[in-house]
Design a protein around this motif. Sequence first.
Motif, PDB file in Angstrom:
ATOM      1  N   SER A   1       0.913  -7.616  -2.320  1.00  0.00           N
ATOM      2  CA  SER A   1       0.770  -8.123  -3.689  1.00  0.00           C
ATOM      3  C   SER A   1      -0.482  -7.582  -4.345  1.00  0.00           C
TER       4      SER A   1
ATOM      5  N   GLU B   1      -1.577 -12.475   1.807  1.00  0.00           N
ATOM      6  CA  GLU B   1      -1.907 -11.055   1.736  1.00  0.00           C
ATOM      7  C   GLU B   1      -2.771 -10.637   2.922  1.00  0.00           C
TER       8      GLU B   1
ATOM      9  N   GLU C   1       4.937  -9.141  -4.518  1.00  0.00           N
ATOM     10  CA  GLU C   1       5.049  -8.191  -3.419  1.00  0.00           C
ATOM     11  C   GLU C   1       6.481  -7.694  -3.274  1.00  0.00           C
TER      12      GLU C   1
END
Length: 371
Positions: free
Chosen positions: A125, A133, A307
Amino acid sequence: MTDSTVGFVLGTRPEIIKLAPVIQECHRRGVDTHIVHTGQHYSDSLDAVFFRQLGLSPPDVNLEVGSDDHGAQTGAMLAGIEEELQATEPTVVFVQGDTNSTLAGALAGSKMDVDVAHVEAGLRSFDDEMPEETNRVIIDHIAEYLFPPTAETAALLRDEGIPEDRITVTGNTIVDAVETFDNEAATSSQILSELGVSEGQFDLLTAHRAETVDDREAFERILSGVARASAQAEREVIYPIHPRAEDRLEEFGIAVPDQIRLIEPLDFFDFLRLESTADLVFTDSGGVQEETSILGTPCVTLRYGTERPETAFVGANCVAGREPSSITAAATQMRGKAGDWNTPFGDGTAAVQILDAIPELPDREAVTAPE
């Protein structure tokens, strides 16, 4: 059966759904499996029912870790998973996605010199404030086998210096699952009649992420924007509310707009049925972005990035953010789209490709070849 045992570590609804095709493919090949459920999702409505509907046996062990701060939760998972890996000595351990369960499974395997296979690798992302993440990056860099769903996610792995021989593009196992169960959900689910709604005459909302619901102003803006967008189209919004979000509504004293109807969390078939028949879906979930793109239902993402950019590239999704005006504009853009885009996540054979890529396991041709 073969001499191999394959470990699976999972802890949330999306992991169960997305690993189910791989587990089932192991069984077709005569490979023993050992499933460790961390207990990250710990209510029947959020996980046990999914095992039943997906035709899976209950997990071999449930660590029952439950919710906690990130460090405490991950640490408890790591200790329990390590004990299971020591007892079973799997050839490889599979993890999926980016949760704390996934991170703990990957770390445990890496520390014990068990090959780690990461399903849905390479997603980014580029938002370092998302705890997921951090998990994604760490998992990808310690896994031996990486299975990105698209060429784009594979390229991100290469850009981070991960060797080519660890990367195999397979598509996403969610395509396997949706294609397998969509017709069954349409036949068996009675959710439309139970809710008194008709196909294409309602909108669907999911919102549960910490950055969405733990911030009172952000949560209120999202609910306001979704309600406004749906009112313009004369659509009621069905919101199967996650326990986390329900707790925040009560804690913050947020008044839910009349346009939005709260219902209890749903099992896989009922939720799949709502996704496939909604006029429009609003979500902060990456998995829902994938599922709606496969089902041909237009989606509005209630975040400032994703993402899963492939869903936007093919026209299935619009990333709107959390401001009411942006949400209504995105809904106007997406509503009524025909859903004839190409699915960006493969052809529904991801599980077969994943197991074929692991040399220690029998490939499908060897298993199915006539004697």
